[in-house]
Design an enzyme around this catalytic site. Structure first.
Site, mmCIF file in Angstrom:
data_model
loop_
_atom_site.group_PDB
_atom_site.id
_atom_site.type_symbol
_atom_site.label_atom_id
_atom_site.label_comp_id
_atom_site.label_asym_id
_atom_site.label_seq_id
_atom_site.Cartn_x
_atom_site.Cartn_y
_atom_site.Cartn_z
ATOM 1 N N ASP A 170 -11.414 3.137 4.226
ATOM 2 C CA ASP A 170 -11.499 1.439 3.822
ATOM 3 C C ASP A 170 -12.766 1.542 3.866
ATOM 4 O OD1 ASP A 170 -9.477 -0.759 3.156
ATOM 5 O OD2 ASP A 170 -8.556 -0.123 5.301
ATOM 6 N N GLN A 200 -4.278 -1.748 9.496
ATOM 7 C CA GLN A 200 -4.460 -2.570 8.831
ATOM 8 C C GLN A 200 -4.900 -3.932 10.004
ATOM 9 O OE1 GLN A 200 -2.830 -3.315 5.777
ATOM 10 N NE2 GLN A 200 -3.570 -5.265 6.159
ATOM 11 N N LYS A 236 0.473 -1.038 -0.359
ATOM 12 C CA LYS A 236 -0.542 0.547 0.156
ATOM 13 C C LYS A 236 0.860 1.133 -0.249
ATOM 14 C CE LYS A 236 -3.810 -2.718 2.333
ATOM 15 N NZ LYS A 236 -4.396 -3.115 3.777
#
Ligand code: NDP
Length: 291
Positions: A120, A97, A53
């Site tokens: 997200d 994460q 990412k």
């Protein structure tokens, strides 16, 4: 033989496009977009996902400060870190994460991310907005799945779609996005009886199970679009999808490979969501249209 849906190439063209938009914004005197990435502990798989990412962000010109926190961090300390980023006007997106260590209340952490920075799309307010058809951040993997289907040129409207898997992060949102595009959608799961008879109805089949090779050729309708979300490590260390690629590619019309299908698209969509957040927060003339 099926046509391969090349997620790597599609994700690269999306990233190139974002790179151009970022570069135009910076040339116009604006700051760079910023995606703050939080990682807790030393999970090797998480480290490798985060690396992908951050390197995509570097490629497109999005700042991506990596905030590395110790495994021993308390719930309160982690929440405080999230709140600090919520209040920082130079941060457009916050990514925590997953998975988080067992002692952390992961739901509380995801709930704490400001909705306007929840790139997200996991905050319950974003999830509710998605299901209500309101503006929201569409979660990255499901958004990538839809882009891959659309890239084939196959019309989604009116098609029979089957999504195998009903997780909150993949199966359910993929089903909702297909419904929004007027597919007739079935969600299958571990209690589905005679799964093969269900999947064989699918003009569009999305597998998001976590079980290597479980979708075999005889479970696929000839000519179907098959999207394989699964990322599984086999005993001999290979990466394998949920679909038996060799067999399925003899039957399907279009198919995504693993690796090189959904995985790179997930990261490209994270960049897309971050740029959208940036465009909204900068409210600069022309930027909204660019997102
Ligand atoms: P989850 O484990 O959260 O969900 C798996 C789903 O599959 C569940 O709904 C489960 O049903 C269903 N399932 C399990 N076994 C069967 C079976 N035998 N028949 C039918 N359905 C079954 O997984 P995720 O959704 O998080 O991930 C799925 C896969 O996608 C994994 O391989 C993961 O690594 C990958 N993934 C890939 C991403 C990418 O970027 N490419 C991103 C996210 C995930 P039930 O609900 O009944 O238990």
């Amino acid at each position: 033989m099926s046509k391969i849906i090349d997620g790597k190439a599609l994700s690269m063209s999306i990233k190139e496009d974002i790179k151009d938009k970022v570069s135009a914004a910076v040339s116009a005197g604006l700051r760079r977009p910023c995606l703050a990435v939080l990682i807790v502990g030393d999970n090797p798989a998480s480290r490798s996902y985060v690396k992908g990412k951050v390197s995509a962000a570097e490629f497109v010109g999005i700042d991506s400060p990596l905030i590395e926190l110790p495994e021993s961090i308390s719930n309160e300390e982690l929440l405080a870190e999230v709140r600090r980023l919520n209040e920082d006007p130079s941060v457009d997106g916050i990514l925590v994460q997953l998975p988080l260590p067992g002692h952390i209340d992961a739901d509380a952490v995801l709930d704490a991310i400001a909705v306007s920075k929840d790139v997200d799309g996991f905050n319950p307010a974003n999830v509710a907005a998605l299901w209500l058809g309101r503006p929201c951040f569409v979660p990255c993997t499901p958004r990538g799945v839809i882009s891959l289907i659309e890239s084939t040129g196959v019309e989604i409207s009116g098609k029979t779609a089957v999504v195998v898997g009903r997780s909150n992060i993949v199966g359910k949102p993929v089903a909702k996005l297909l419904l929004d595009r007027n597919a007739t959608v079935t969600i299958a799961h571990s209690r589905t009886k005679d799964l093969a008879s269900v999947t064989r109805q699918a003009d569009i089949l999305v597998a998001a199970v976590g079980c290597p090779g479980m979708i075999s050729a005889d479970m696929i309708k000839p000519g179907a679009v098959v999207i394989d979300v699964g990322i599984n490590r086999t005993a001999d260390g290979r990466l394998a999808g949920d679909v038996d690629y060799e067999g399925a590619s003899e039957v399907a019309g279009y198919i995504t490979p693993v690796p090189g299908g959904v995985g790179p698209m997930t990261i490209a969509m994270l960049m897309e969501n971050t740029f959208e957040s940036y465009s909204h927060s900068m409210v600069a003339p022309g930027l909204e249209e660019m997102s």
